[in-house]
Design a protein around this motif. Sequence first.
Motif, mmCIF file in Angstrom:
data_model
loop_
_atom_site.group_PDB
_atom_site.id
_atom_site.type_symbol
_atom_site.label_atom_id
_atom_site.label_comp_id
_atom_site.label_asym_id
_atom_site.label_seq_id
_atom_site.Cartn_x
_atom_site.Cartn_y
_atom_site.Cartn_z
ATOM 1 N N VAL A 24 0.694 -1.091 0.252
ATOM 2 C CA VAL A 24 -0.199 0.258 -0.113
ATOM 3 C C VAL A 24 1.476 1.201 0.314
ATOM 4 O O VAL A 24 0.774 2.294 -0.795
ATOM 5 N N VAL A 25 1.844 1.588 0.796
ATOM 6 C CA VAL A 25 2.446 2.483 1.380
ATOM 7 C C VAL A 25 3.508 2.869 -0.219
ATOM 8 O O VAL A 25 3.742 3.639 -1.029
ATOM 9 N N PRO A 26 4.178 1.742 -1.139
ATOM 10 C CA PRO A 26 4.367 2.102 -2.669
ATOM 11 C C PRO A 26 3.433 2.510 -3.321
ATOM 12 O O PRO A 26 4.058 3.456 -4.291
ATOM 13 N N ILE A 27 2.380 2.287 -3.681
ATOM 14 C CA ILE A 27 1.655 2.316 -4.569
ATOM 15 C C ILE A 27 1.954 3.842 -4.555
ATOM 16 O O ILE A 27 1.304 4.732 -5.076
ATOM 17 N N GLY A 28 1.127 3.753 -2.626
ATOM 18 C CA GLY A 28 0.565 5.702 -2.714
ATOM 19 C C GLY A 28 1.787 6.275 -2.749
ATOM 20 O O GLY A 28 2.019 7.629 -3.352
ATOM 21 N N LEU A 29 2.849 6.646 -2.645
ATOM 22 C CA LEU A 29 4.003 7.188 -2.744
ATOM 23 C C LEU A 29 4.316 7.728 -4.744
ATOM 24 O O LEU A 29 4.477 8.278 -5.090
ATOM 25 N N VAL A 30 4.114 6.282 -5.210
ATOM 26 C CA VAL A 30 4.799 6.787 -6.259
ATOM 27 C C VAL A 30 3.004 7.346 -7.115
ATOM 28 O O VAL A 30 3.289 7.959 -7.999
ATOM 29 N N MET A 31 2.048 7.214 -6.700
ATOM 30 C CA MET A 31 1.170 8.014 -6.876
ATOM 31 C C MET A 31 0.622 9.736 -6.679
ATOM 32 O O MET A 31 1.044 10.405 -7.252
ATOM 33 N N ARG A 32 1.773 10.175 -5.462
ATOM 34 C CA ARG A 32 1.842 10.944 -4.818
ATOM 35 C C ARG A 32 2.333 12.051 -6.021
ATOM 36 O O ARG A 32 3.033 13.219 -6.465
ATOM 37 N N VAL A 33 4.336 10.866 -6.242
ATOM 38 C CA VAL A 33 5.181 11.416 -6.927
ATOM 39 C C VAL A 33 4.302 11.892 -8.648
ATOM 40 O O VAL A 33 5.073 12.288 -9.027
ATOM 41 N N PHE A 34 3.943 10.879 -9.369
ATOM 42 C CA PHE A 34 3.403 11.463 -10.777
ATOM 43 C C PHE A 34 2.033 12.221 -10.205
ATOM 44 O O PHE A 34 1.291 12.339 -10.946
ATOM 45 N N GLY A 35 1.664 12.381 -9.145
ATOM 46 C CA GLY A 35 0.564 13.580 -9.342
ATOM 47 C C GLY A 35 -0.901 13.738 -9.059
ATOM 48 O O GLY A 35 -1.783 14.028 -9.607
ATOM 49 N N ARG A 36 -0.993 11.921 -9.553
ATOM 50 C CA ARG A 36 -1.866 11.468 -9.119
ATOM 51 C C ARG A 36 -3.509 11.525 -8.360
ATOM 52 O O ARG A 36 -2.471 11.596 -6.627
ATOM 53 N N ASP A 37 -4.371 12.058 -7.869
ATOM 54 C CA ASP A 37 -5.605 12.505 -7.520
ATOM 55 C C ASP A 37 -6.446 11.688 -7.064
ATOM 56 O O ASP A 37 -7.762 11.950 -8.224
ATOM 57 N N LYS A 38 -6.505 10.614 -6.925
ATOM 58 C CA LYS A 38 -7.660 9.592 -6.953
ATOM 59 C C LYS A 38 -9.033 10.150 -6.293
ATOM 60 O O LYS A 38 -10.152 9.521 -6.549
ATOM 61 N N LEU A 39 -8.598 10.490 -5.608
ATOM 62 C CA LEU A 39 -9.845 10.483 -4.635
ATOM 63 C C LEU A 39 -10.050 12.035 -4.455
ATOM 64 O O LEU A 39 -10.906 12.826 -4.124
ATOM 65 N N ARG A 40 -9.565 13.221 -4.828
ATOM 66 C CA ARG A 40 -9.662 14.188 -5.784
ATOM 67 C C ARG A 40 -9.569 15.125 -4.326
ATOM 68 O O ARG A 40 -11.003 15.976 -3.682
ATOM 69 N N LEU A 41 -8.915 14.963 -3.257
ATOM 70 C CA LEU A 41 -8.773 15.993 -2.100
ATOM 71 C C LEU A 41 -8.329 17.159 -2.688
ATOM 72 O O LEU A 41 -8.202 18.224 -1.328
ATOM 73 N N ARG A 42 -7.890 18.155 -4.176
ATOM 74 C CA ARG A 42 -7.307 18.871 -3.830
ATOM 75 C C ARG A 42 -7.989 19.857 -4.009
ATOM 76 O O ARG A 42 -9.382 19.917 -4.453
#
Length: 90
Positions: free
Chosen positions: A46-64
């Motif tokens: 879970v943590v590596p997937i989250g870190l990779v998504m953060r590095v690439f700017g993915r916001d699947k939950l649209r929290l921004r």
Amino acid sequence: MQADSAEAIGGGTPSRDAAGAADRRFGTCRRLLGLGAATALFFTAVVPIGLVMRVFGRDKLRLRRDAGAASYWIGRDPPGPAPGSMTRQR
């Protein structure tokens, strides 16, 4: 020999007291192993997937936050069932 003894009923199976003692003895070990397995899965998947998504700017939950957005509601196309069709809900 009595007819209601553990050997006569279960053919030599351990009694409930012996099973309870084993649960008390090994229950903590099982809990710790389960917690360790869940922790290892979390930190290796879970943590590596989250870190990779953060590095690439993915916001699947649209929290921004979007200051220019009129609304955060998601439009639905087609609009969905008619409101009068949902009368049998409890």
